[in-house]
Design a protein around this motif. Structure first.
Motif, PDB file in Angstrom:
ATOM      1  N   TYR A 137       0.837  -1.211   0.000  1.00  0.00           N
ATOM      2  CA  TYR A 137       0.000   0.000   0.000  1.00  0.00           C
ATOM      3  C   TYR A 137       0.869   1.258   0.000  1.00  0.00           C
ATOM      4  N   LEU A 138       1.854   1.313   0.886  1.00  0.00           N
ATOM      5  CA  LEU A 138       2.699   2.523   0.993  1.00  0.00           C
ATOM      6  C   LEU A 138       3.519   2.740  -0.273  1.00  0.00           C
ATOM      7  N   PHE A 139       3.930   1.647  -0.900  1.00  0.00           N
ATOM      8  CA  PHE A 139       4.736   1.802  -2.122  1.00  0.00           C
ATOM      9  C   PHE A 139       3.872   2.361  -3.265  1.00  0.00           C
ATOM     10  N   VAL A 140       2.660   1.813  -3.373  1.00  0.00           N
ATOM     11  CA  VAL A 140       1.737   2.314  -4.408  1.00  0.00           C
ATOM     12  C   VAL A 140       1.388   3.784  -4.126  1.00  0.00           C
ATOM     13  N   LEU A 141       1.136   4.081  -2.850  1.00  0.00           N
ATOM     14  CA  LEU A 141       0.800   5.452  -2.452  1.00  0.00           C
ATOM     15  C   LEU A 141       1.927   6.416  -2.831  1.00  0.00           C
ATOM     16  N   ASP A 142       3.151   6.057  -2.482  1.00  0.00           N
ATOM     17  CA  ASP A 142       4.264   6.979  -2.748  1.00  0.00           C
ATOM     18  C   ASP A 142       4.660   7.025  -4.223  1.00  0.00           C
ATOM     19  N   ALA A 143       4.240   5.998  -4.976  1.00  0.00           N
ATOM     20  CA  ALA A 143       4.471   6.059  -6.435  1.00  0.00           C
ATOM     21  C   ALA A 143       3.614   7.160  -7.053  1.00  0.00           C
ATOM     22  N   MET A 144       2.509   7.515  -6.362  1.00  0.00           N
ATOM     23  CA  MET A 144       1.610   8.549  -6.912  1.00  0.00           C
ATOM     24  C   MET A 144       1.514   9.778  -6.006  1.00  0.00           C
ATOM     25  N   ASN A 145       2.461   9.877  -5.071  1.00  0.00           N
ATOM     26  CA  ASN A 145       2.424  10.974  -4.096  1.00  0.00           C
ATOM     27  C   ASN A 145       3.073  12.245  -4.674  1.00  0.00           C
ATOM     28  N   PHE A 146       2.381  12.864  -5.621  1.00  0.00           N
ATOM     29  CA  PHE A 146       2.919  14.086  -6.227  1.00  0.00           C
ATOM     30  C   PHE A 146       1.818  14.940  -6.854  1.00  0.00           C
ATOM     31  N   CYS A 147       2.110  16.201  -6.949  1.00  0.00           N
ATOM     32  CA  CYS A 147       1.345  17.170  -7.754  1.00  0.00           C
ATOM     33  C   CYS A 147      -0.186  17.089  -7.613  1.00  0.00           C
ATOM     34  N   PHE A 148      -0.673  17.519  -6.479  1.00  0.00           N
ATOM     35  CA  PHE A 148      -2.121  17.537  -6.256  1.00  0.00           C
ATOM     36  C   PHE A 148      -2.716  18.906  -6.572  1.00  0.00           C
ATOM     37  N   TRP A 149      -1.867  19.955  -6.471  1.00  0.00           N
ATOM     38  CA  TRP A 149      -2.358  21.324  -6.513  1.00  0.00           C
ATOM     39  C   TRP A 149      -3.109  21.754  -7.770  1.00  0.00           C
ATOM     40  N   PRO A 150      -2.864  21.142  -8.975  1.00  0.00           N
ATOM     41  CA  PRO A 150      -3.610  21.666 -10.133  1.00  0.00           C
ATOM     42  C   PRO A 150      -5.127  21.521  -9.979  1.00  0.00           C
ATOM     43  N   ASP A 151      -5.579  20.571  -9.149  1.00  0.00           N
ATOM     44  CA  ASP A 151      -7.013  20.477  -8.842  1.00  0.00           C
ATOM     45  C   ASP A 151      -7.180  21.021  -7.424  1.00  0.00           C
ATOM     46  N   LYS A 152      -7.816  22.174  -7.316  1.00  0.00           N
ATOM     47  CA  LYS A 152      -7.797  22.847  -6.004  1.00  0.00           C
ATOM     48  C   LYS A 152      -8.569  22.080  -4.919  1.00  0.00           C
ATOM     49  N   ASP A 153      -9.375  21.097  -5.330  1.00  0.00           N
ATOM     50  CA  ASP A 153     -10.112  20.318  -4.325  1.00  0.00           C
ATOM     51  C   ASP A 153      -9.384  19.039  -3.926  1.00  0.00           C
ATOM     52  N   LEU A 154      -8.310  18.759  -4.634  1.00  0.00           N
ATOM     53  CA  LEU A 154      -7.626  17.478  -4.390  1.00  0.00           C
ATOM     54  C   LEU A 154      -6.411  17.680  -3.484  1.00  0.00           C
ATOM     55  N   ASN A 155      -6.181  16.738  -2.572  1.00  0.00           N
ATOM     56  CA  ASN A 155      -4.925  16.782  -1.809  1.00  0.00           C
ATOM     57  C   ASN A 155      -4.470  15.361  -1.473  1.00  0.00           C
ATOM     58  N   TYR A 156      -3.365  15.292  -0.766  1.00  0.00           N
ATOM     59  CA  TYR A 156      -2.740  14.009  -0.425  1.00  0.00           C
ATOM     60  C   TYR A 156      -3.717  13.075   0.301  1.00  0.00           C
ATOM     61  N   ASP A 157      -4.527  13.642   1.192  1.00  0.00           N
ATOM     62  CA  ASP A 157      -5.452  12.827   1.978  1.00  0.00           C
ATOM     63  C   ASP A 157      -6.403  12.021   1.085  1.00  0.00           C
ATOM     64  N   HIS A 158      -6.835  12.646  -0.035  1.00  0.00           N
ATOM     65  CA  HIS A 158      -7.744  11.920  -0.938  1.00  0.00           C
ATOM     66  C   HIS A 158      -7.070  10.671  -1.489  1.00  0.00           C
ATOM     67  N   LEU A 159      -5.796  10.813  -1.836  1.00  0.00           N
ATOM     68  CA  LEU A 159      -5.070   9.669  -2.388  1.00  0.00           C
ATOM     69  C   LEU A 159      -4.911   8.577  -1.328  1.00  0.00           C
ATOM     70  N   ALA A 160      -4.450   8.990  -0.122  1.00  0.00           N
ATOM     71  CA  ALA A 160      -4.221   8.006   0.949  1.00  0.00           C
ATOM     72  C   ALA A 160      -5.528   7.295   1.318  1.00  0.00           C
ATOM     73  N   LEU A 161      -6.587   8.068   1.467  1.00  0.00           N
ATOM     74  CA  LEU A 161      -7.884   7.491   1.849  1.00  0.00           C
ATOM     75  C   LEU A 161      -8.483   6.642   0.734  1.00  0.00           C
ATOM     76  N   GLY A 162      -8.370   7.144  -0.514  1.00  0.00           N
ATOM     77  CA  GLY A 162      -8.928   6.424  -1.672  1.00  0.00           C
ATOM     78  C   GLY A 162      -8.262   5.068  -1.835  1.00  0.00           C
ATOM     79  N   LEU A 163      -6.930   5.038  -1.724  1.00  0.00           N
ATOM     80  CA  LEU A 163      -6.213   3.769  -1.875  1.00  0.00           C
ATOM     81  C   LEU A 163      -6.509   2.829  -0.710  1.00  0.00           C
ATOM     82  N   LYS A 164      -6.686   3.415   0.477  1.00  0.00           N
ATOM     83  CA  LYS A 164      -7.014   2.605   1.660  1.00  0.00           C
ATOM     84  C   LYS A 164      -8.376   1.914   1.461  1.00  0.00           C
ATOM     85  N   ALA A 165      -9.363   2.692   1.006  1.00  0.00           N
ATOM     86  CA  ALA A 165     -10.698   2.123   0.790  1.00  0.00           C
ATOM     87  C   ALA A 165     -10.638   1.038  -0.288  1.00  0.00           C
TER      88      ALA A 165
END
Ligand code: 56B
Length: 344
Positions: free
Chosen positions: A96-124
């Motif tokens: 899980y952590l490896f997949v998460l950190d493979a995509m842990n970059f550049c959230f800012w172009p979508d102002k509603d998106l942040n790191y938490d969405h990725l971590a939570l989405g992958l967890k679910a």
């Protein structure tokens, strides 16, 4: 009586030689001093030039102030203080952590998106389907499927790159590590430095580097954060045990530099400050981007050293980073630099 003029005659050439010697020595010293001054001025001029040319620099007075304010002990921030990560204390958590950190970059172009969405989405996704991150499955995700996995209603920033990097993780894990990120970790003999080296050797997407004024600079943000995430999640035990966790630097992203600038630890040129304030982009690999990121790493190392000198306490850059990052993400008005990058 008669000796006087004779002595006078004898003394005249001696006096002349002495006068000449003094004259030559004087001129020599004068020329030497003048040249030295010239060099001092030249050096000062160049130094000022360099300072004026750099877009980011580290302010020692700012570091001293921060260290004084925290009185030698950095505010403790629990890893996953928000409870957003998947954790079962086993190999699946490593995957899980490896997949998460493979995509842990550049959230800012979508102002509603942040790191938490990725971590939570992958967890679910993993809670729903324990095989969601199996190496063969990782190689098949499409953009719309990834969006569906994260329950994100529109295309993700740099979505094609995210998908490509997922495929790379699946492919390389399958080819070299029996499909499991936990095997990759086990191969490192509890060395953080070896794990960073192994990850960057096999997974090209983690090779966060640039060429600055002809020098190759490695910042390895995502490879290092993967090690720190293991260390934090497993509380320094099992897959998270690293005898050299102190060799990991801060993770040069877009949040921590902004916090450091607010604290007066980093100083930006008025040109760079203006680019950031007006939300203009900085291109990936540009001198201003590398300076800003490299100065952040240097500043955190200096901070760490000063804490040790002032209080005798050994703190980790990982701990400093986690504190600074948590301050940054709790401050939505914080303006950060914008670079379209797959590295952070
Ligand atoms: N320096 C540093 N940068 C970090 C993190 C983390 C996640 N760490 C979590 C893991 C366990 C802990 O409990 C932490 O919660 C993400 N980022 C970066 O931030 C940016 C996203 O910002 P925003 O768009 O606001 O979500 C983006 O570049 C992302 O790569 C960190 O720890 N340090």
């Amino acid at each position: 009586m008669s000796g006087k003029p004779l002595r006078g005659l004898l003394l005249t050439p001696l006096t002349c030689s002495l006068t000449l010697l003094v004259y030559y020595l004087g001129s020599f010293i004068f020329v030497l001093l003048a040249n030295a001054c010239k060099f001092v001025f030249l050096f000062l001029f160049l130094f000022m030039g360099i300072i004026l040319l750099l877009d980011s620099r580290v302010n020692n007075a700012g570091i001293e102030k921060v260290v004084e304010n925290i009185q030698g002990s950095i505010p403790k921030v629990e890893w996953d203080y928000e409870g957003i990560h998947y954790f079962d204390n086993g190999p699946l958590s490593v995957q899980y952590l490896f997949v998460l950190d493979a995509m842990n970059f550049c959230f800012w172009p979508d102002k509603d998106l942040n790191y938490d969405h990725l971590a939570l989405g992958l967890k679910a996704a993993l809670q729903n389907d324990k095989s969601a991150f199996d190496a063969d499955r990782l190689q098949k995700y499409t953009g719309p499927e990834l969006r569906e996995l994260l329950k994100w209603p529109r295309p993700l920033p740099l979505e094609d790159e995210r998908v490509r990097l997922l495929h790379e993780v699946g492919f390389e894990l399958e080819r070299n590590f029996g499909g499991k990120a936990s095997n990759l970790v086990e191969l490192c003999g509890k060395s953080a430095a070896k794990l960073v080296a192994l990850v960057t050797r096999h997974f090209a997407g983690f090779r966060d580097h640039s060429v600055y004024k002809g020098h190759q600079v490695f910042l390895y943000k995502r490879a290092q954060i993967f090690v720190a995430d293991l260390w934090g999640a497993f509380k320094g035990q099992g897959y998270g045990e690293f005898y050299d966790i102190g060799s990991i630097t801060m993770f040069a992203d877009y949040v921590v530099p902004a916090v450091l600038e607010q604290l007066g630890v980093l100083k930006y040129s008025s040109r760079l400050a203006n680019i950031i304030e007006t939300n203009n982009e900085i291109s990936s690999g540009s001198e201003e981007e590398v300076e800003l990121r490299a100065c952040s790493v240097y500043a955190v190392e200096k901070m760490r050293e000063l804490i040790r000198i002032k209080s005798g306490k050994q703190v980790l850059s990982v701990e400093l980073d986690l504190w600074l990052w948590s301050v940054g993400v709790q401050c939505p008005a914080l303006q950060h630099h914008r670079t379209l990058s797959i590295y952070y």
